[in-house]
Design an enzyme around this catalytic site. Structure first.
Site, PDB file in Angstrom:
ATOM      1  N   PRO A  31       9.415  44.511  45.865  1.00 12.61           N
ATOM      2  CG  PRO A  31      11.033  45.779  46.796  1.00 12.61           C
ATOM      3  CD  PRO A  31      10.822  44.504  45.756  1.00 12.61           C
ATOM      4  CE1 TYR A  32       3.610  49.250  41.517  1.00 14.04           C
ATOM      5  CE2 TYR A  32       3.471  47.076  40.726  1.00 14.04           C
ATOM      6  CZ  TYR A  32       3.175  48.107  40.865  1.00 14.04           C
ATOM      7  OH  TYR A  32       1.776  48.441  40.005  1.00 14.04           O
TER       8      TYR A  32
END
Length: 92
Positions: free
Chosen positions: A13-14
């Site tokens: 997700p980062y």
């Protein structure tokens, strides 16, 4: 991951959020080439009002309450932390 890693395949997700930010800047730059764009993505920031789930606050809480802290990876890992004052100094 190095800077030359293929951009089209974020693995977390980062990484997705980082890629999205880079693409937004690319679009803005193409629409307004007369402007200069810079991004700042601070990481592992600690200090007042910090996230309770991050290591600095967890370690301090454990020390003050005579509790143990679980170390992952056998305690061999390491990470850099940035104080919020340093982030503000750089951004402002």
């Amino acid at each position: 991951t190095t800077e030359d890693f293929p951009k089209g395949q974020p693995l977390s997700p980062y990484a997705v959020s980082k890629l999205a930010g880079e693409q937004l800047v690319d679009v803005a730059q193409s629409l307004h080439p007369e402007c200069s764009y810079h991004t700042v993505r601070p990481f592992t920031v600690y200090g007042p009002r910090g996230r309770a789930d991050m290591a600095p606050l967890r370690f301090i809480h454990a020390a003050l309450n005579d509790e143990t802290v679980q170390l992952y990876g056998g305690g061999r890992g390491y990470r850099d932390f940035t104080h919020v004052r340093d982030v503000v100094r750089v951004v402002v």
